[in-house]
Design a protein around this motif. Structure first.
Motif, short mmCIF file in Angstrom:
data_model
loop_
_atom_site.label_atom_id
_atom_site.label_comp_id
_atom_site.label_asym_id
_atom_site.label_seq_id
_atom_site.Cartn_x
_atom_site.Cartn_y
_atom_site.Cartn_z
N SER A 32 0.98 -1.23 0.36
CA SER A 32 -0.14 -0.04 0.48
C SER A 32 0.83 1.31 0.29
O SER A 32 2.25 1.62 0.68
CB SER A 32 -0.80 -0.20 1.35
N VAL A 33 -0.14 2.58 -0.29
CA VAL A 33 1.76 3.17 -0.98
C VAL A 33 0.13 4.70 0.01
O VAL A 33 -0.51 4.52 -0.59
CB VAL A 33 1.46 3.68 -2.46
N HIS A 34 0.98 5.36 0.66
CA HIS A 34 -0.07 6.92 1.23
C HIS A 34 -0.08 8.02 -0.43
O HIS A 34 0.93 8.55 -0.63
CB HIS A 34 0.76 7.45 2.47
N LEU A 35 -1.30 7.72 -0.60
CA LEU A 35 -1.75 9.02 -0.66
C LEU A 35 -2.16 10.36 -0.05
O LEU A 35 -2.99 9.92 0.34
CB LEU A 35 -2.15 8.10 -2.47
N PRO A 36 -1.58 11.39 -0.84
CA PRO A 36 -2.67 12.36 0.46
C PRO A 36 -4.05 13.01 -0.64
O PRO A 36 -4.54 12.51 -1.78
CB PRO A 36 -2.20 13.60 -0.53
N THR A 37 -4.53 13.02 0.59
CA THR A 37 -5.73 12.41 0.48
C THR A 37 -6.94 13.65 0.65
O THR A 37 -5.98 15.01 0.24
CB THR A 37 -6.96 12.53 2.26
N LEU A 38 -7.02 14.06 -0.67
CA LEU A 38 -8.23 15.59 -1.66
C LEU A 38 -9.25 16.06 -0.49
O LEU A 38 -10.27 15.40 -0.57
CB LEU A 38 -8.38 15.35 -3.09
N SER A 39 -9.46 17.45 -0.62
CA SER A 39 -10.86 18.18 -0.46
C SER A 39 -11.85 17.44 -1.06
O SER A 39 -11.47 17.09 -2.43
CB SER A 39 -10.66 18.96 0.59
N ARG A 40 -12.98 17.69 -0.62
CA ARG A 40 -13.83 17.94 -1.24
C ARG A 40 -14.01 19.07 -2.62
O ARG A 40 -13.72 18.49 -3.65
CB ARG A 40 -15.11 18.05 -1.13
N GLU A 41 -13.76 19.68 -2.52
CA GLU A 41 -13.47 20.91 -3.55
C GLU A 41 -12.23 20.80 -4.17
O GLU A 41 -12.63 20.77 -5.58
CB GLU A 41 -12.55 22.00 -2.68
N GLU A 42 -11.25 20.07 -3.85
CA GLU A 42 -10.12 19.86 -4.63
C GLU A 42 -10.87 18.27 -6.02
O GLU A 42 -10.30 18.43 -6.52
CB GLU A 42 -9.03 19.09 -4.13
N LYS A 43 -12.08 17.74 -4.99
CA LYS A 43 -11.42 16.78 -6.29
C LYS A 43 -13.22 16.97 -6.70
O LYS A 43 -13.07 16.10 -8.10
CB LYS A 43 -12.64 15.47 -5.31
N ARG A 44 -13.66 18.14 -6.78
CA ARG A 44 -14.73 18.67 -7.59
C ARG A 44 -13.90 19.18 -8.38
O ARG A 44 -14.26 19.79 -9.85
CB ARG A 44 -15.76 19.74 -6.37
N ARG A 45 -13.12 19.79 -8.43
CA ARG A 45 -12.26 21.35 -9.29
C ARG A 45 -11.34 19.99 -10.40
O ARG A 45 -11.76 20.08 -11.21
CB ARG A 45 -10.55 22.04 -8.67
N ARG A 46 -11.20 18.67 -9.45
CA ARG A 46 -10.58 17.86 -10.83
C ARG A 46 -11.59 16.97 -11.44
O ARG A 46 -11.11 16.45 -12.71
CB ARG A 46 -9.81 16.93 -9.91
N ARG A 47 -12.34 16.65 -11.50
CA ARG A 47 -13.43 16.24 -11.97
C ARG A 47 -13.45 17.32 -12.73
O ARG A 47 -14.24 16.61 -14.51
CB ARG A 47 -14.83 15.73 -11.08
N ARG A 48 -14.13 18.31 -12.37
CA ARG A 48 -15.11 19.14 -14.11
C ARG A 48 -13.46 20.21 -14.58
O ARG A 48 -13.98 20.00 -15.67
CB ARG A 48 -15.00 20.78 -13.03
N ALA A 49 -12.67 19.16 -14.18
CA ALA A 49 -11.53 19.52 -15.16
C ALA A 49 -11.35 18.50 -16.63
O ALA A 49 -9.79 18.31 -17.23
CB ALA A 49 -9.75 19.62 -14.33
#
Length: 124
Positions: A46-63
């Motif tokens: 397993s690898v530790h990936l940084p958790t994204l905030s809800r706003e960051e997830k929304r921003r990435r999806r909209r991109a």
């Protein structure tokens, strides 16, 4: 690597003078890719990936191109519906000449005046 209060500062990676070692430490700890399974291991580490905030997830999806295309389609449908409603309202308003081109704000102002006039006619 976790910071411990009992660990001397000289042991921390930013105390090192070798920049490659320092960068390797941060790359391994923060942004490393999933490890390949070893021979006979059968599972990836397993690898530790940084958790994204809800706003960051929304921003990435909209991109994404798919989201932008769908959004543009929805916006076109909304604008067409909006313009159709204005043309229907325009047909109900009396003007001279009847086919005179009116802006949206003129249509709204004329509709307000016409409704006010109709209320006045009903009250008399």
């Amino acid at each position: 690597m976790m910071l411990c209060p009992d660990r001397p500062e000289s042991d921390l990676p930013w105390g090192e003078s070798d920049t490659e070692t320092l960068l390797d430490t941060f790359n391994v700890q923060c942004w490393s890719m999933p490890a390949e399974p070893k021979e006979g291991d059968g599972q990836a580490h397993s690898v530790h990936l940084p958790t994204l905030s809800r706003e960051e997830k929304r921003r990435r999806r909209r991109a994404t191109a798919k989201y932008r295309c769908a959004h543009a389609t929805r916006e076109r449908v909304r604008v067409v519906s909006f313009n159709r409603a204005f043309s229907e309202l325009r047909k109900l308003l009396p003007t001279l000449p009847p086919d005179k081109k009116l802006s949206k704000i003129e249509i709204l102002k004329l509709a307000i005046c016409y409704i006010s006039y109709l209320n006045h006619v009903l009250d008399v």
